[in-house]
Motif scaffolding. Structure first.
Motif, PDB file in Angstrom:
ATOM      1  N   VAL A 260      -5.936  -4.183 -15.961  1.00 26.80           N
ATOM      2  CA  VAL A 260      -4.981  -5.304 -15.973  1.00 26.80           C
ATOM      3  C   VAL A 260      -4.338  -5.455 -14.599  1.00 26.80           C
ATOM      4  N   VAL A 261      -3.843  -4.339 -14.050  1.00 27.69           N
ATOM      5  CA  VAL A 261      -3.183  -4.384 -12.741  1.00 27.69           C
ATOM      6  C   VAL A 261      -4.147  -4.850 -11.657  1.00 27.69           C
TER       7      VAL A 261
ATOM      8  N   ALA B   2       7.543   9.766 -17.302  1.00 30.86           N
ATOM      9  CA  ALA B   2       7.840   9.777 -15.868  1.00 30.86           C
ATOM     10  C   ALA B   2       6.886   8.859 -15.109  1.00 30.86           C
ATOM     11  N   PHE B   3       5.610   8.912 -15.498  1.00 30.89           N
ATOM     12  CA  PHE B   3       4.622   8.046 -14.853  1.00 30.89           C
ATOM     13  C   PHE B   3       4.944   6.570 -15.118  1.00 30.89           C
TER      14      PHE B   3
ATOM     15  N   VAL C 109       6.950   1.162 -13.215  1.00 25.47           N
ATOM     16  CA  VAL C 109       7.938   0.080 -13.288  1.00 25.47           C
ATOM     17  C   VAL C 109       8.597  -0.103 -11.927  1.00 25.47           C
ATOM     18  N   VAL C 110       8.908   1.001 -11.263  1.00 22.54           N
ATOM     19  CA  VAL C 110       9.483   0.921  -9.921  1.00 22.54           C
ATOM     20  C   VAL C 110       8.533   0.187  -8.977  1.00 22.54           C
ATOM     21  N   GLY C 111       7.240   0.507  -9.072  1.00 23.55           N
ATOM     22  CA  GLY C 111       6.252  -0.155  -8.225  1.00 23.55           C
ATOM     23  C   GLY C 111       6.194  -1.653  -8.468  1.00 23.55           C
ATOM     24  N   LEU C 112       6.232  -2.061  -9.738  1.00 21.80           N
ATOM     25  CA  LEU C 112       6.191  -3.489 -10.056  1.00 21.80           C
ATOM     26  C   LEU C 112       7.437  -4.200  -9.533  1.00 21.80           C
ATOM     27  N   VAL C 113       8.583  -3.560  -9.687  1.00 25.72           N
ATOM     28  CA  VAL C 113       9.832  -4.163  -9.216  1.00 25.72           C
ATOM     29  C   VAL C 113       9.800  -4.351  -7.702  1.00 25.72           C
TER      30      VAL C 113
ATOM     31  N   PHE D  11       0.822  -1.204   0.000  1.00 26.55           N
ATOM     32  CA  PHE D  11       0.000   0.000   0.000  1.00 26.55           C
ATOM     33  C   PHE D  11       0.861   1.261   0.000  1.00 26.55           C
ATOM     34  N   GLY D  12       1.914   1.268   0.808  1.00 19.85           N
ATOM     35  CA  GLY D  12       2.767   2.451   0.899  1.00 19.85           C
ATOM     36  C   GLY D  12       3.477   2.755  -0.403  1.00 19.85           C
ATOM     37  N   THR D  13       4.037   1.721  -1.031  1.00 19.13           N
ATOM     38  CA  THR D  13       4.761   1.920  -2.292  1.00 19.13           C
ATOM     39  C   THR D  13       3.853   2.463  -3.372  1.00 19.13           C
ATOM     40  N   TRP D  14       2.739   1.776  -3.600  1.00 15.80           N
ATOM     41  CA  TRP D  14       1.839   2.201  -4.669  1.00 15.80           C
ATOM     42  C   TRP D  14       1.132   3.507  -4.331  1.00 15.80           C
TER      43      TRP D  14
END
Length: 209
Positions: free
Chosen positions: A144-145, A71-72, A77-81, A38-41
């Protein structure tokens, strides 16, 4: 003469507490931390969609510019990683079908976003307006997500991921009705802000338990 075996001796209270603590640590090591998800996303959506909204507000078409979109995309991508790395570390050492499930899960992400990109390309080719293209691109990506998170949460019994998927889909639906550029602000405040609130609630719940 004492006929009892050494294993039959009563367990020392300190040793018993040590065993309980060790078992608790093992469970915590394999527990998916909902605060991380939750925090990351929450942070990434709050920032990413705010950038898109800021860009769209200053654009003649009412949609975000290419730099803002890039940028978005990088933030997502950072969130998925972070998500996949966290799940991979917590599930490390699990046997059975976990490895094959993880592989299929990764391929499903690839298939979903490949299809999303091709559908958006088809909409562009059909001559849709920039606003329609932006709505379709965002809605399909969130769908999708959200669905993948819900399926993952249901299969792996991770409630936080399931709730996160529901929230992603709900926020995307509300943003689609709001249109652009207001939809970006909805995604930032309701989507990202709601996830951050979820992180706070998860933290309080863990502290109480």
């Amino acid at each position: 003469m004492d006929t009892h075996e050494p294993d039959d001796a009563p367990l020392d209270p300190a040793e018993g507490l040590a065993i309980v603590a060790a078992q608790r640590r093992r469970v915590q090591d394999t527990d998916i931390d909902d605060r991380v998800l939750f925090g990351t996303w929450g942070v990434l959506w709050l920032v990413g969609y705010a950038i898109q909204w800021w860009s769209a507000e200053r654009s003649p078409t009412g949609t975000s510019t290419a730099p803002a979109g890039l940028a978005f995309g990088l933030l997502m991508v950072v969130g998925l990683v972070v998500t996949l790395t966290h799940i991979g570390r917590r599930s490390r050492g699990l046997r059975g079908t976990s490895r094959s499930v993880g592989t299929m899960f990764g391929l499903t992400w690839l298939a979903g976003f490949t299809a999303q990109g091709l559908i958006v390309a088809g909409v562009v080719r059909a001559g849709a307006s920039p606003e329609v293209i932006a709505l379709v691109a965002n809605s399909l990506a969130c769908l999708v997500v959200g669905l993948l998170y819900m399926v993952c949460g249901a299969v792996w019994q991770i409630r936080a991921m399931y709730v996160l998927g529901v929230w992603v889909i709900a926020a995307a639906a509300a943003a689609s009705l709001a249109g652009t550029p207001g939809g970006y602000l909805v995604m930032s405040l309701a989507g990202g802000g709601g996830m951050l609130l979820g992180a706070v609630v998860a933290h309080v719940t863990r502290r109480r338990s």
